[in-house]
Design a protein around this motif. Structure first.
Motif, short mmCIF file in Angstrom:
data_model
loop_
_atom_site.label_atom_id
_atom_site.label_comp_id
_atom_site.label_asym_id
_atom_site.label_seq_id
_atom_site.Cartn_x
_atom_site.Cartn_y
_atom_site.Cartn_z
N ASP A 10 0.82 -1.20 0.00
CA ASP A 10 0.00 0.00 0.00
C ASP A 10 0.86 1.27 0.00
O ASP A 10 0.46 2.31 0.49
CB ASP A 10 -0.98 0.00 1.17
N TYR A 11 2.06 1.16 -0.57
CA TYR A 11 2.95 2.30 -0.75
C TYR A 11 3.86 2.03 -1.94
O TYR A 11 4.07 0.88 -2.33
CB TYR A 11 3.76 2.61 0.52
N GLU A 12 4.41 3.09 -2.52
CA GLU A 12 5.30 2.97 -3.66
C GLU A 12 6.63 2.35 -3.24
O GLU A 12 7.07 2.53 -2.10
CB GLU A 12 5.54 4.33 -4.31
N PRO A 13 7.30 1.65 -4.16
CA PRO A 13 8.49 0.89 -3.77
C PRO A 13 9.68 1.73 -3.33
O PRO A 13 10.50 1.27 -2.54
CB PRO A 13 8.83 0.11 -5.04
N TRP A 14 9.80 2.97 -3.82
CA TRP A 14 10.97 3.77 -3.49
C TRP A 14 11.01 4.16 -2.02
O TRP A 14 12.06 4.56 -1.51
CB TRP A 14 11.07 5.01 -4.37
N TRP A 15 9.92 4.00 -1.30
CA TRP A 15 9.94 4.30 0.14
C TRP A 15 10.69 3.23 0.91
O TRP A 15 11.27 3.52 1.95
CB TRP A 15 8.53 4.47 0.69
N MET A 16 10.67 2.00 0.45
CA MET A 16 11.38 0.88 1.09
C MET A 16 11.26 0.94 2.61
O MET A 16 12.25 0.90 3.34
CB MET A 16 12.83 0.82 0.63
N PHE A 17 10.02 1.02 3.10
CA PHE A 17 9.78 1.01 4.54
C PHE A 17 10.33 -0.28 5.16
O PHE A 17 10.62 -1.24 4.45
CB PHE A 17 8.29 1.15 4.85
N ASP A 18 10.47 -0.30 6.46
CA ASP A 18 11.07 -1.43 7.16
C ASP A 18 10.45 -2.78 6.81
O ASP A 18 11.14 -3.80 6.79
CB ASP A 18 10.99 -1.24 8.68
N ASP A 19 9.16 -2.79 6.50
CA ASP A 19 8.48 -4.06 6.22
C ASP A 19 8.46 -4.43 4.74
O ASP A 19 7.78 -5.36 4.35
CB ASP A 19 7.05 -4.02 6.76
N TRP A 20 9.22 -3.74 3.89
CA TRP A 20 9.11 -3.95 2.44
C TRP A 20 9.38 -5.39 2.04
O TRP A 20 8.75 -5.91 1.12
CB TRP A 20 9.97 -2.97 1.66
N LYS A 21 10.28 -6.08 2.72
CA LYS A 21 10.59 -7.48 2.37
C LYS A 21 9.40 -8.40 2.64
O LYS A 21 9.27 -9.43 1.99
CB LYS A 21 11.83 -7.96 3.09
N VAL A 25 6.30 -10.62 -3.46
CA VAL A 25 5.48 -11.63 -4.11
C VAL A 25 6.39 -12.64 -4.79
O VAL A 25 6.18 -13.85 -4.70
CB VAL A 25 4.52 -11.00 -5.14
N SER A 26 7.43 -12.15 -5.46
CA SER A 26 8.41 -13.03 -6.11
C SER A 26 9.75 -12.33 -6.22
O SER A 26 9.83 -11.10 -6.18
CB SER A 26 7.93 -13.48 -7.49
N LEU A 27 10.79 -13.14 -6.36
CA LEU A 27 12.15 -12.63 -6.47
C LEU A 27 12.90 -13.52 -7.45
O LEU A 27 12.89 -14.74 -7.29
CB LEU A 27 12.81 -12.65 -5.09
N GLN A 28 13.53 -12.91 -8.44
CA GLN A 28 14.34 -13.65 -9.42
C GLN A 28 15.77 -13.14 -9.33
O GLN A 28 16.01 -11.93 -9.27
CB GLN A 28 13.80 -13.42 -10.84
N GLN A 29 16.72 -14.07 -9.36
CA GLN A 29 18.13 -13.70 -9.27
C GLN A 29 18.83 -13.95 -10.60
O GLN A 29 18.53 -14.92 -11.31
CB GLN A 29 18.82 -14.51 -8.18
N PHE A 30 19.81 -13.08 -10.90
CA PHE A 30 20.56 -13.15 -12.16
C PHE A 30 22.03 -12.85 -11.88
O PHE A 30 22.35 -12.04 -11.01
CB PHE A 30 20.02 -12.14 -13.17
N LEU A 86 8.08 -3.31 -9.23
CA LEU A 86 9.28 -4.03 -9.61
C LEU A 86 10.47 -3.24 -9.11
O LEU A 86 10.56 -2.02 -9.34
CB LEU A 86 9.35 -4.19 -11.14
N ILE A 87 11.37 -3.93 -8.42
CA ILE A 87 12.56 -3.30 -7.85
C ILE A 87 13.78 -4.06 -8.36
O ILE A 87 13.84 -5.29 -8.28
CB ILE A 87 12.55 -3.35 -6.31
N TRP A 88 14.77 -3.33 -8.86
CA TRP A 88 16.01 -3.93 -9.33
C TRP A 88 17.08 -3.68 -8.27
O TRP A 88 17.44 -2.54 -7.98
CB TRP A 88 16.42 -3.31 -10.65
N LEU A 89 17.56 -4.76 -7.67
CA LEU A 89 18.62 -4.68 -6.66
C LEU A 89 19.92 -5.26 -7.21
O LEU A 89 19.90 -6.26 -7.93
CB LEU A 89 18.22 -5.46 -5.41
N VAL A 90 21.03 -4.66 -6.83
CA VAL A 90 22.35 -5.20 -7.13
C VAL A 90 23.05 -5.36 -5.80
O VAL A 90 23.26 -4.37 -5.07
CB VAL A 90 23.16 -4.28 -8.07
N ASP A 91 23.36 -6.61 -5.46
CA ASP A 91 23.96 -6.92 -4.16
C ASP A 91 23.15 -6.32 -3.01
O ASP A 91 23.68 -5.77 -2.05
CB ASP A 91 25.41 -6.46 -4.10
N GLY A 92 21.82 -6.38 -3.15
CA GLY A 92 20.92 -5.94 -2.10
C GLY A 92 20.62 -4.46 -2.06
O GLY A 92 19.87 -3.99 -1.21
#
Length: 98
Positions: A10-21, A25-30, A86-92
């Protein structure tokens, strides 16, 4: 390690609040930038067909939503917009540039 994370919150991803993890819903690694970018573009195309609204911040964050998808928040006593992101992470860490 590159990760493309799909969250529903119920918030946009760029806020990355403490509970974001907890909202994942899904996570893909590359292992490569190219593989992650290709997968992300495929997901963005699919989300664009499913959701009427889109907002992007940096390279790392894409939020999608339909105005009618709301959930009631008992704590705040109001309906809140639901965002599919959708969030793109590099090394977290969010990828903010090439």
């Amino acid at each position: 390690m590159h990760e493309i994370v799909y969250t529903r919150a119920d918030y946009e991803p760029w806020w990355m609040f403490d509970d974001w993890k907890e909202k994942i819903v899904s996570l893909q690694q590359f292992s490569s930038d190219e593989e992650a970018q290709r997968y992300l573009e495929e997901q963005k195309q699919a989300f664009s067909l499913q959701f009427a609204n889109h907002e992007k911040r940096d390279l790392a964050f894409d939020a999608y939503w339909n105005e009618e998808e709301m959930e009631y928040c008992e704590k705040c006593e109001e309906d809140l917009q639901i965002f599919h992101s959708l969030i793109w992470l590099v090394d977290g860490v969010p990828k903010i540039s090439f």
